[in-house]
Design an enzyme around this catalytic site. Sequence first.
Site, short mmCIF file in Angstrom:
data_model
loop_
_atom_site.label_atom_id
_atom_site.label_comp_id
_atom_site.label_asym_id
_atom_site.label_seq_id
_atom_site.Cartn_x
_atom_site.Cartn_y
_atom_site.Cartn_z
N GLY A 44 20.39 -19.46 12.97
CA GLY A 44 20.99 -20.59 13.65
C GLY A 44 22.49 -20.46 13.66
CB CYS A 45 25.16 -22.95 13.22
SG CYS A 45 26.95 -23.06 13.05
CG PHE A 46 27.94 -17.56 14.21
CD1 PHE A 46 28.74 -18.68 14.37
CD2 PHE A 46 27.94 -16.59 15.22
CE1 PHE A 46 29.53 -18.85 15.50
CE2 PHE A 46 28.75 -16.75 16.36
CZ PHE A 46 29.53 -17.88 16.49
#
Length: 208
Positions: A44-46
């Site tokens: 998901g969001c890095f």
Amino acid sequence: MKGMKYFLFNIGLAVLLIGGMAALSQESLATEKTQYAKATFAGGCFWCMEEVYEKVDGVVSVVSGYTGGHLSNPTYEQVSAGGTGHAEAVEVTYDPTKVTYQRLLEMFWHNVDPTTPNAQFCDHGNQYRTAIFYHDEKQKMLIDESKLAVESSKSFPQPIVTEIVPFSVFFSAEDYHQDFYEKNPVRYKFYKWNCGRSQRLEELWGKP
């Protein structure tokens, strides 16, 4: 007598210098022999995955970027649009003498929802899928073992859909994405809480 003292002083100084140089040489040799390894994860969001791995002892660096797609040097806008096939990912460089790949895998599983395809928490789209990109067959074997261990120890309502795929090429994200959680702590914390990431992870895995 004075000459003898001067002579002995110089001899002692030379011994100390030689000893110090030998110690530095051995330290440099040890540093050169340290072979760092790489691991690549999409969770998901890095921004969030970068925060997870940068706090692990033995991790040398964590870079946010894109991998698993078909476009060279994609931009954040292109990846966010969902048409490049890339996933937001992190490239972890680590010292295998200080942290094992198994430990990095454990950190991965406990920081994602592996049951949601093409989404993580509030972020939806193929670019937010979960995936582990193996760099060699040994990594693949360890990934398969870790996935089996997770499936055996946890009872999820849905099957694990995290992709296990060979690594190809990693493109670093724009500078403003690197260490975002440190550069923009207020905005980052608001995003993370509003996205429900911590709450969902606690439901899945228990309190950290």
